[in-house]
Design an enzyme around this catalytic site. Structure first.
Site, mmCIF file in Angstrom:
data_model
loop_
_atom_site.group_PDB
_atom_site.id
_atom_site.type_symbol
_atom_site.label_atom_id
_atom_site.label_comp_id
_atom_site.label_asym_id
_atom_site.label_seq_id
_atom_site.Cartn_x
_atom_site.Cartn_y
_atom_site.Cartn_z
ATOM 1 N N TYR A 164 0.873 -1.163 0.000
ATOM 2 C CA TYR A 164 0.000 0.000 0.000
ATOM 3 C C TYR A 164 0.915 1.219 0.000
ATOM 4 O O TYR A 164 1.157 1.855 1.020
ATOM 5 C CB TYR A 164 -0.927 -0.025 1.222
ATOM 6 C CG TYR A 164 -1.833 -1.238 1.218
ATOM 7 C CD1 TYR A 164 -3.058 -1.219 0.557
ATOM 8 C CD2 TYR A 164 -1.423 -2.423 1.827
ATOM 9 C CE1 TYR A 164 -3.863 -2.347 0.521
ATOM 10 C CE2 TYR A 164 -2.228 -3.552 1.796
ATOM 11 C CZ TYR A 164 -3.438 -3.519 1.144
ATOM 12 O OH TYR A 164 -4.238 -4.634 1.098
ATOM 13 N N ARG A 165 1.449 1.505 -1.200
ATOM 14 C CA ARG A 165 2.459 2.557 -1.321
ATOM 15 C C ARG A 165 2.140 3.545 -2.439
ATOM 16 O O ARG A 165 2.838 4.560 -2.568
ATOM 17 C CB ARG A 165 3.825 1.932 -1.564
ATOM 18 C CG ARG A 165 4.009 1.405 -2.972
ATOM 19 C CD ARG A 165 5.072 0.369 -3.171
ATOM 20 N NE ARG A 165 6.373 0.656 -2.646
ATOM 21 C CZ ARG A 165 7.383 -0.222 -2.722
ATOM 22 N NH1 ARG A 165 7.201 -1.404 -3.306
ATOM 23 N NH2 ARG A 165 8.558 0.080 -2.216
ATOM 24 N N ASN A 183 18.475 -3.942 -7.466
ATOM 25 C CA ASN A 183 17.180 -4.244 -6.847
ATOM 26 C C ASN A 183 16.028 -4.193 -7.851
ATOM 27 O O ASN A 183 15.063 -3.450 -7.682
ATOM 28 C CB ASN A 183 16.909 -3.265 -5.698
ATOM 29 C CG ASN A 183 17.023 -3.923 -4.346
ATOM 30 O OD1 ASN A 183 16.617 -5.071 -4.154
ATOM 31 N ND2 ASN A 183 17.581 -3.205 -3.393
ATOM 32 N N GLY A 197 24.162 -15.954 -5.719
ATOM 33 C CA GLY A 197 23.403 -16.818 -4.839
ATOM 34 C C GLY A 197 24.294 -17.762 -4.056
ATOM 35 O O GLY A 197 25.326 -17.366 -3.502
ATOM 36 N N GLY A 250 16.230 -10.110 3.600
ATOM 37 C CA GLY A 250 17.192 -9.113 4.061
ATOM 38 C C GLY A 250 18.639 -9.379 3.725
ATOM 39 O O GLY A 250 19.504 -8.553 4.031
ATOM 40 N N ASP A 252 20.403 -6.713 1.195
ATOM 41 C CA ASP A 252 20.723 -5.426 1.815
ATOM 42 C C ASP A 252 21.914 -5.577 2.754
ATOM 43 O O ASP A 252 22.791 -4.707 2.823
ATOM 44 C CB ASP A 252 19.519 -4.901 2.594
ATOM 45 C CG ASP A 252 18.280 -4.750 1.728
ATOM 46 O OD1 ASP A 252 18.429 -4.560 0.513
ATOM 47 O OD2 ASP A 252 17.166 -4.817 2.283
#
Length: 351
Positions: free
Chosen positions: A119-120, A179, A241, A268, A271
């Site tokens: 919801y952005r 990203n 990976g 995460g 990042d």
């Protein structure tokens, strides 16, 4: 190797400035479909703010800059990120737009059962632009860390990212984590995601990209193909990976295998890898050790259930990063490994 960013001793200069959207995240209280989960726990999420938080936790001076609503969720984000020791003084509050939020399921993001509800649209972060943000504050770090999420949010956000990745004298070292999020670009009218991300990456000094991202976005197969498409960045890191990561620095190519990790939650890690690499870069470590610190910080994120994990203590990580290749290959890390006090020997065991 080129010196990093600014050398000024002005009090407002920090090690890293991270610019981007942060959102309030709602994590399910138990596994299952979003339709079936009865309650959620509140957390924070954002690629750039995540990096700033773990860098601050590791002792670096970090500033997160973004735009949030003048609402309770915005209050929570500023307070929660600031609690990690991150400077949030340059965050802008928007009285007309809300703070973005999202919900996700507890399952692995790589599975088809994983759900995320964002919801952005029309959020305060989408109003970031050259005119609404403090460019001097954004450029006040030795390193400026950006990601490919920001330009997808709006035409204004793309314009801001283009301004910050434009090559000009005196700018900080610009770090760009590609990203690639196809869902964010699906209905965007201000540019084709893969083309925009390639353009922006070419303007950065340090680029992080997954080999899966490069394949999906640009049809490139293998680190060498990615380097051929991105010759401009001084440093290019291709994450592979479970196979490891490869860094290109000028004509030098350095590869480091990934660690054996007992994964608790596969969130995460990207990042954290970028933050670990940046931490070692700020300390002017050799490229091989920068990659190893990236793997170690990613392992810290993979061995906890939350998106954010405290990085290993600096001395501890330095000991592990200095292992010979054979010992590095035997290293296996599980939950709690970052709290070990006796050095590498505790963690080295045959997987």
């Amino acid at each position: 190797m080129t010196a990093i960013g600014r050398t000024s001793t002005a009090p407002d200069v920090v090690d890293v400035v991270a610019l981007g959207e942060s959102m309030v995240t709602f994590l399910p209280s138990r596994p299952g479909r979003l339709a079936d989960v009865p309650s959620f726990d509140r957390a924070i999420g954002g690629a750039e703010s995540n990096a700033a938080c773990v860098l601050a936790a590791a002792g670096h001076s970090a500033r997160w800059i973004g735009r949030v609503g003048a609402d309770g969720f915005g209050d929570h984000l500023v307070e929660a990120i600031g609690a990690y020791g991150v400077d949030v003084s340059a965050v802008r509050r928007d009285p007309a737009r809300p703070t973005g939020i999202y919900f996700r399921t507890a399952g692995d993001r790589a599975t088809d059962a994983h759900e995320v509800a964002y919801y952005r649209a029309g959020s305060a972060a989408s109003a970031m632009s050259v005119d609404t943000m403090d460019l001097d504050a954004i450029r006040s770090g030795r390193v400026l860390h950006l990601s490919g999420i920001t330009p997808a949010l709006s035409a204004d956000c793309l314009g801001l990212t283009r301004e910050l990745t434009a090559r000009r004298p005196g700018r900080p070292l610009v770090s760009f984590d590609v990203n690639h999020r196809p869902g964010l670009w699906r209905d965007v009218r201000h540019g084709h995601g893969p083309e925009v991300l390639l353009e922006l990456a070419r303007g950065a000094d340090l680029v992080f990209v997954g080999d899966d991202e490069a394949r999906d976005a640009w049809g490139l197969d293998g680190p060498e193909a990615v380097r051929a498409a991105l010759p401009e960045p001084e440093l290019l890191v291709v994450k592979q990976g479970a196979s490891g990561a490869t860094a290109f620095h000028g004509a030098d190519v350095t590869s480091v295998p990934a660690l054996h990790v007992d994964v608790v939650a596969a969130v995460g890690a990207g990042d954290a890898f970028a933050a670990g690499f940046l931490s070692a870069t700020l300390r002017e470590k050799p490229v091989r050790e920068r990659l190893r610190h990236g793997h170690l910080w990613a392992a810290a994120a993979l061995t906890v259930p939350a998106d954010l994990a405290a990085p290993p203590a600096r001395d501890h990580a330095d000991r592990l990063a200095a292992l010979d290749d054979a010992a590095w290959g035997r290293l296996r890390l599980g939950p709690g490994w970052t709290h070990a006090e006796e050095g590498a020997e505790e963690e080295v065991r045959t997987p």
